[in-house]
Design a protein around this motif. Sequence first.
Motif, PDB file in Angstrom:
ATOM      1  N   PRO B 151      44.254  46.375  43.891  1.00 38.90           N
ATOM      2  CA  PRO B 151      43.843  45.806  45.045  1.00 38.90           C
ATOM      3  C   PRO B 151      44.694  44.692  45.601  1.00 38.90           C
ATOM      4  N   VAL B 152      44.921  44.600  46.822  1.00 44.97           N
ATOM      5  CA  VAL B 152      45.633  43.343  47.231  1.00 44.97           C
ATOM      6  C   VAL B 152      44.899  43.218  48.689  1.00 44.97           C
ATOM      7  N   VAL B 153      44.251  42.144  48.721  1.00 41.36           N
ATOM      8  CA  VAL B 153      43.282  41.694  49.949  1.00 41.36           C
ATOM      9  C   VAL B 153      43.657  40.213  50.706  1.00 41.36           C
ATOM     10  N   SER B 154      43.366  40.111  51.822  1.00 40.64           N
ATOM     11  CA  SER B 154      43.540  38.969  52.457  1.00 40.64           C
ATOM     12  C   SER B 154      42.184  38.290  52.071  1.00 40.64           C
ATOM     13  N   THR B 155      42.372  36.859  51.995  1.00 44.59           N
ATOM     14  CA  THR B 155      41.346  36.237  51.450  1.00 44.59           C
ATOM     15  C   THR B 155      41.333  34.737  52.221  1.00 44.59           C
ATOM     16  N   ASP B 156      40.237  34.016  52.023  1.00 48.41           N
ATOM     17  CA  ASP B 156      40.269  32.735  52.179  1.00 48.41           C
ATOM     18  C   ASP B 156      39.135  31.901  51.388  1.00 48.41           C
ATOM     19  N   VAL B 157      39.761  31.272  50.155  1.00 49.63           N
ATOM     20  CA  VAL B 157      38.831  31.075  49.160  1.00 49.63           C
ATOM     21  C   VAL B 157      38.164  29.967  49.468  1.00 49.63           C
ATOM     22  N   ARG B 158      38.376  29.288  50.520  1.00 49.96           N
ATOM     23  CA  ARG B 158      37.099  28.303  51.012  1.00 49.96           C
ATOM     24  C   ARG B 158      35.729  28.922  51.007  1.00 49.96           C
ATOM     25  N   GLN B 159      35.713  30.393  51.414  1.00 52.26           N
ATOM     26  CA  GLN B 159      34.445  30.933  51.911  1.00 52.26           C
ATOM     27  C   GLN B 159      33.908  31.622  50.631  1.00 52.26           C
ATOM     28  N   ARG B 160      32.988  31.146  50.374  1.00 46.66           N
ATOM     29  CA  ARG B 160      31.928  31.560  49.097  1.00 46.66           C
ATOM     30  C   ARG B 160      32.136  33.262  49.070  1.00 46.66           C
ATOM     31  N   GLU B 161      31.701  33.717  50.192  1.00 43.05           N
ATOM     32  CA  GLU B 161      31.480  35.220  50.409  1.00 43.05           C
ATOM     33  C   GLU B 161      32.594  35.954  49.974  1.00 43.05           C
ATOM     34  N   GLN B 162      33.832  35.361  50.389  1.00 44.95           N
ATOM     35  CA  GLN B 162      35.097  35.933  50.203  1.00 44.95           C
ATOM     36  C   GLN B 162      35.521  35.822  48.704  1.00 44.95           C
ATOM     37  N   VAL B 163      35.321  34.928  48.116  1.00 43.24           N
ATOM     38  CA  VAL B 163      35.614  34.903  47.016  1.00 43.24           C
ATOM     39  C   VAL B 163      34.624  35.815  45.969  1.00 43.24           C
ATOM     40  N   LEU B 164      33.476  35.867  46.354  1.00 43.50           N
ATOM     41  CA  LEU B 164      32.375  37.045  45.575  1.00 43.50           C
ATOM     42  C   LEU B 164      32.947  38.120  45.943  1.00 43.50           C
ATOM     43  N   THR B 165      33.451  38.436  47.119  1.00 43.88           N
ATOM     44  CA  THR B 165      34.186  39.805  47.207  1.00 43.88           C
ATOM     45  C   THR B 165      35.398  40.048  45.987  1.00 43.88           C
ATOM     46  N   LEU B 166      36.149  39.162  46.072  1.00 48.31           N
ATOM     47  CA  LEU B 166      37.344  39.202  44.953  1.00 48.31           C
ATOM     48  C   LEU B 166      36.788  39.452  43.569  1.00 48.31           C
ATOM     49  N   LEU B 167      35.527  38.635  43.168  1.00 47.07           N
ATOM     50  CA  LEU B 167      35.065  39.031  41.945  1.00 47.07           C
ATOM     51  C   LEU B 167      34.500  40.445  41.838  1.00 47.07           C
ATOM     52  N   ASP B 168      33.715  40.918  43.174  1.00 43.01           N
ATOM     53  CA  ASP B 168      33.229  42.276  43.079  1.00 43.01           C
ATOM     54  C   ASP B 168      34.431  43.547  42.909  1.00 43.01           C
ATOM     55  N   ILE B 169      35.248  43.046  43.533  1.00 44.07           N
ATOM     56  CA  ILE B 169      36.595  44.038  43.460  1.00 44.07           C
ATOM     57  C   ILE B 169      37.036  44.156  42.126  1.00 44.07           C
ATOM     58  N   LEU B 170      37.087  42.922  41.449  1.00 45.74           N
ATOM     59  CA  LEU B 170      37.734  42.865  40.255  1.00 45.74           C
ATOM     60  C   LEU B 170      36.769  43.311  38.924  1.00 45.74           C
ATOM     61  N   PHE B 171      35.594  43.280  39.257  1.00 49.14           N
ATOM     62  CA  PHE B 171      34.481  43.597  38.301  1.00 49.14           C
ATOM     63  C   PHE B 171      34.614  45.108  38.319  1.00 49.14           C
ATOM     64  N   TYR B 172      34.845  45.739  39.500  1.00 48.82           N
ATOM     65  CA  TYR B 172      34.934  47.453  39.928  1.00 48.82           C
ATOM     66  C   TYR B 172      36.111  47.938  39.136  1.00 48.82           C
ATOM     67  N   GLN B 173      37.384  47.070  39.253  1.00 51.04           N
ATOM     68  CA  GLN B 173      38.482  47.340  38.604  1.00 51.04           C
ATOM     69  C   GLN B 173      38.344  47.473  37.108  1.00 51.04           C
ATOM     70  N   ILE B 174      37.426  46.416  36.556  1.00 47.83           N
ATOM     71  CA  ILE B 174      37.243  46.433  35.237  1.00 47.83           C
ATOM     72  C   ILE B 174      36.401  47.403  34.380  1.00 47.83           C
ATOM     73  N   ASP B 175      35.538  47.820  35.216  1.00 50.70           N
ATOM     74  CA  ASP B 175      34.690  48.461  35.131  1.00 50.70           C
ATOM     75  C   ASP B 175      35.386  50.086  35.010  1.00 50.70           C
ATOM     76  N   ALA B 176      36.091  50.392  36.202  1.00 50.43           N
ATOM     77  CA  ALA B 176      36.933  51.558  36.227  1.00 50.43           C
ATOM     78  C   ALA B 176      38.012  51.760  35.073  1.00 50.43           C
ATOM     79  N   ALA B 177      38.439  50.650  34.735  1.00 52.04           N
ATOM     80  CA  ALA B 177      39.458  50.671  33.597  1.00 52.04           C
ATOM     81  C   ALA B 177      38.974  51.002  32.301  1.00 52.04           C
TER      82      ALA B 177
END
Lengths: 136, 189
Positions: B151-177
């Motif tokens: 996944p490629v997403v637009s983000t603002d890493v100054r925002q905690r919620e947006q970084v957590l979203t990146l981690l959620d997506i990554l965790f999903y990717q790892i789980d799926a793999a």
Amino acid sequence: MSGKEERVSRSEEAIILHHLDSLMVKEQEISGVLVSTGDGFRVASRLTGSLSAEKLSAMASSLIAINEAVCKESSLGACRDLVIEASQGRILLMDIPHPAQKLILTVLCRAKVTMGQVLWAARGCRESLGKLFVGS
Amino acid sequence: MSDREYKLIFTGSMGAGKTTAIAAVSEVAPVRTEMQNTDHAHHVKETTTTGLDYGVVTLPGGEVLRLFGTPGQVRFQFMWEILGKGALGVVVLADNSSEDPVGDVLEYARAFADVIDGSRAVVGVGRMDVHPVPTLEDYDAALRGIGVRVPVVSTDVRQREQVLTLLDILFYQIDAASEFSGAALQEVP
């Protein structure tokens, strides 16, 4: 990439190299010396063989940065020297006083070196360089 | 302390926001190893990470994520190799205002190819609000070109919620793999 951009003038580099040469003459068991910036660029070096001054500069930067983080985390005060003991020698890293930027002195020593003696000589070199930069 | 801990990598070019991202989400005081930046021709920022960044996040499910940020510059590639060992996935950050952000992302995707293994990554693109080009589709097409489907997403890493979203997506990717390969998520040794 602007990594090749000059960090010091050629005359400054020549003066630094003179100090590094003096250190190597004073302590025969020193096999190489390097001055680099805090963010990992070579300033001046006397290294032998295939050692890359550019790569060693980056590594010295990482080591000093992590060393400082460990000192801070441990509440043990300001980071001073970092000594790495290897099976065939020792590596000594220390800051060089500079009014504008952090510089790092890296000293490579052979195994039979007397550490206290080299540490004393390296600190002398560090002070000389520091006076040079602070006075410039 | 959860008994499930995972090591994740934050990488990307200088100024992409790796240190900021980890600091935004870490539950512990983040470890920073910043030095004064002397390479102003490359980037105007005052400091740059030359060792590593470190932080910790606990997910609602109890999984503990140990976040390791890399230095961005190629001269610190040896740190990429050190930090990549034992990692389960990679957050690649890009600054869309930089000269060649897609090329940068491809470079990190190649450098961490062993960890990413085709899909264990997410790409977060910053400053798209003021620099809309290249588009997310441009990144996606380039990554697919080297066999990376993430996944490629637009983000603002100054925002905690947006970084957590990146981690959620990554965790999903790892789980799926892991499910796809028939293996359970491996814990950090």
